[in-house]
Write a protein that holds these residues in place. Structure first.
Motif, PDB file in Angstrom:
ATOM      1  N   ARG A  14       0.836  -1.204   0.000  1.00  0.00           N
ATOM      2  CA  ARG A  14       0.000   0.000   0.000  1.00  0.00           C
ATOM      3  C   ARG A  14       0.878   1.265   0.000  1.00  0.00           C
ATOM      4  NH1 ARG A  14       0.215   1.909   5.345  1.00  0.00           N
ATOM      5  NH2 ARG A  14      -1.419   3.429   5.074  1.00  0.00           N
ATOM      6  N   VAL A  15       0.261   2.342  -0.427  1.00  0.00           N
ATOM      7  CA  VAL A  15       0.957   3.637  -0.532  1.00  0.00           C
ATOM      8  C   VAL A  15       2.331   3.458  -1.209  1.00  0.00           C
ATOM      9  CG1 VAL A  15       1.257   5.851   0.644  1.00  0.00           C
ATOM     10  CG2 VAL A  15      -0.147   4.100   1.714  1.00  0.00           C
ATOM     11  N   LEU A  17       3.727   4.723  -3.683  1.00  0.00           N
ATOM     12  CA  LEU A  17       4.431   5.912  -4.190  1.00  0.00           C
ATOM     13  C   LEU A  17       4.660   6.927  -3.074  1.00  0.00           C
ATOM     14  CD1 LEU A  17       2.575   6.194  -7.632  1.00  0.00           C
ATOM     15  CD2 LEU A  17       4.846   5.259  -7.165  1.00  0.00           C
ATOM     16  N   ASP A  18       4.557   6.475  -1.850  1.00  0.00           N
ATOM     17  CA  ASP A  18       4.832   7.325  -0.690  1.00  0.00           C
ATOM     18  C   ASP A  18       4.073   8.654  -0.770  1.00  0.00           C
ATOM     19  OD1 ASP A  18       5.893   8.362   1.649  1.00  0.00           O
ATOM     20  OD2 ASP A  18       7.705   9.105   0.672  1.00  0.00           O
ATOM     21  N   GLU A  19       2.760   8.532  -0.957  1.00  0.00           N
ATOM     22  CA  GLU A  19       1.889   9.728  -1.001  1.00  0.00           C
ATOM     23  C   GLU A  19       2.295  10.688  -2.115  1.00  0.00           C
ATOM     24  OE1 GLU A  19      -0.299   9.215   1.277  1.00  0.00           O
ATOM     25  OE2 GLU A  19       0.646   8.378   3.064  1.00  0.00           O
ATOM     26  N   LYS A  25       8.075  13.867  -8.790  1.00  0.00           N
ATOM     27  CA  LYS A  25       7.588  15.152  -9.318  1.00  0.00           C
ATOM     28  C   LYS A  25       7.620  16.280  -8.294  1.00  0.00           C
ATOM     29  CE  LYS A  25       2.684  13.832  -8.808  1.00  0.00           C
ATOM     30  NZ  LYS A  25       1.473  13.430  -9.543  1.00  0.00           N
ATOM     31  N   ARG A  38      -0.457  16.302   3.551  1.00  0.00           N
ATOM     32  CA  ARG A  38       0.938  16.306   3.100  1.00  0.00           C
ATOM     33  C   ARG A  38       1.603  17.659   3.326  1.00  0.00           C
ATOM     34  NH1 ARG A  38       0.248  13.929  -2.815  1.00  0.00           N
ATOM     35  NH2 ARG A  38      -1.256  15.629  -2.784  1.00  0.00           N
ATOM     36  N   ILE A  86      -0.966  -1.145  -4.798  1.00  0.00           N
ATOM     37  CA  ILE A  86      -2.209  -0.376  -4.992  1.00  0.00           C
ATOM     38  C   ILE A  86      -1.918   1.131  -4.974  1.00  0.00           C
ATOM     39  CG2 ILE A  86      -3.840  -2.123  -4.228  1.00  0.00           C
ATOM     40  CD1 ILE A  86      -3.847  -0.703  -1.449  1.00  0.00           C
ATOM     41  N   GLY A  88      -2.446   5.021  -5.631  1.00  0.00           N
ATOM     42  CA  GLY A  88      -3.618   5.867  -5.820  1.00  0.00           C
ATOM     43  C   GLY A  88      -3.635   6.336  -7.276  1.00  0.00           C
ATOM     44  N   ARG A  90      -5.876   8.739  -9.544  1.00  0.00           N
ATOM     45  CA  ARG A  90      -7.001   9.665  -9.700  1.00  0.00           C
ATOM     46  C   ARG A  90      -7.198  10.112 -11.128  1.00  0.00           C
ATOM     47  NH1 ARG A  90      -6.262  13.863  -4.801  1.00  0.00           N
ATOM     48  NH2 ARG A  90      -4.092  13.751  -5.425  1.00  0.00           N
ATOM     49  N   TYR A  94      -2.945   7.871 -15.192  1.00  0.00           N
ATOM     50  CA  TYR A  94      -2.224   7.115 -14.159  1.00  0.00           C
ATOM     51  C   TYR A  94      -2.609   5.638 -14.224  1.00  0.00           C
ATOM     52  CZ  TYR A  94      -1.154  11.593 -11.795  1.00  0.00           C
ATOM     53  OH  TYR A  94      -0.712  12.844 -11.476  1.00  0.00           O
ATOM     54  N   SER A  97      -0.670   4.172 -17.182  1.00  0.00           N
ATOM     55  CA  SER A  97       0.773   3.979 -16.995  1.00  0.00           C
ATOM     56  C   SER A  97       1.074   3.027 -15.838  1.00  0.00           C
ATOM     57  CB  SER A  97       1.490   5.319 -16.810  1.00  0.00           C
ATOM     58  OG  SER A  97       0.975   6.004 -15.697  1.00  0.00           O
ATOM     59  N   ASN A  98       0.288   3.097 -14.766  1.00  0.00           N
ATOM     60  CA  ASN A  98       0.588   2.231 -13.613  1.00  0.00           C
ATOM     61  C   ASN A  98       0.285   0.758 -13.902  1.00  0.00           C
ATOM     62  OD1 ASN A  98       1.256   4.611 -12.406  1.00  0.00           O
ATOM     63  ND2 ASN A  98      -0.402   4.628 -10.928  1.00  0.00           N
ATOM     64  N   ASN A 136      -3.426   8.279   9.351  1.00  0.00           N
ATOM     65  CA  ASN A 136      -2.432   7.609   8.525  1.00  0.00           C
ATOM     66  C   ASN A 136      -1.937   6.294   9.088  1.00  0.00           C
ATOM     67  OD1 ASN A 136      -1.792   9.184   6.066  1.00  0.00           O
ATOM     68  ND2 ASN A 136      -1.850  10.794   7.614  1.00  0.00           N
TER      69      ASN A 136
END
Ligand SMILES: NC(=O)c1ccc[n+]([C@@H]2O[C@H](COP(=O)([O-])OP(=O)(O)OC[C@H]3O[C@@H](n4cnc5c(N)ncnc54)[C@H](OP(=O)(O)O)[C@@H]3O)[C@@H](O)[C@H]2O)c1
Length: 140
Positions: A14-15, A17-19, A25, A38, A86, A88, A90, A94, A97-98, A136
């Motif tokens: 989970r998470v 891409l570290d939020e 980017k 964040r 998984i 995120g 939106r 994404y 590509s993911n 979190n």
């Protein structure tokens, strides 16, 4: 991971891409809107640490990943014990590509060894507003 593999237990990363931190980017000028946790999680000091790390990771991409998103997801999927990731998603772009990294191609042993040098044990949750911390730390 060995326990999960031995006992036929699936692992969901989970998470991944570290939020957003591992998308590559963010810059030291990145700002988050009011109400986005964040804003605290990636405060200026944390952002400076993060950007230094992600800039170093970008130098490893070579022809194995086109960006840090792909590198991060492929890294996790390179572990046999990891069943799925998984991120995120939106935006439709994404999703496209993911999901494209689900082609079974793992990172090379050479790159995985290089990535070990970038292991970073850090805790950005320390000092967060307790309400955000509770949100979190919800465990599945
Ligand atoms: N965050 C938590 O504490 C938490 C807790 C429990 C469960 N989960 C679950 O974990 C999953 C992911 O959580 P998450 O969304 O917070 O974290 P995440 O997947 O680590 O990161 C999402 C971030 O990555 C960016 N992103 C995703 N795909 C991208 C792409 N292809 N290119 C560029 N940027 C991309 C998003 O950008 P944008 O900002 O542009 O959208 C967003 O900033 C969700 O299923 C969630 O339900 C999260």
């Amino acid at each position: 991971m060995p326990y999960a593999a031995k006992n036929n237990i699936g692992l969901i990363a989970r998470v991944p891409l570290d939020e957003g931190g591992l998308t590559g980017k963010f810059t030291t000028s990145t700002q988050f809107s009011d109400g986005d946790f964040r804003r605290q999680y990636f405060n200026p000091d944390h952002l400076a640490q993060l950007v230094s790390r992600t800039n170093a990771l970008k130098k490893l991409l070579g022809n194995e990943a086109q960006d840090l998103v792909e590198l991060s997801l492929r890294y996790l999927l390179s572990w046999d014990a990891v069943s799925t990731v998984i991120p995120g998603m939106r935006k439709v772009s994404y999703v496209k590509s993911n999901t494209s990294v689900s082609d079974g191609r793992k990172l090379s042993a050479k790159l995985l060894a290089e990535l070990k040098n970038h292991a970073w044990e850090r805790n950005f949750y320390s000092g967060l507003d307790p309400a955000l911390k509770d949100y979190n730390f919800v465990e599945l």
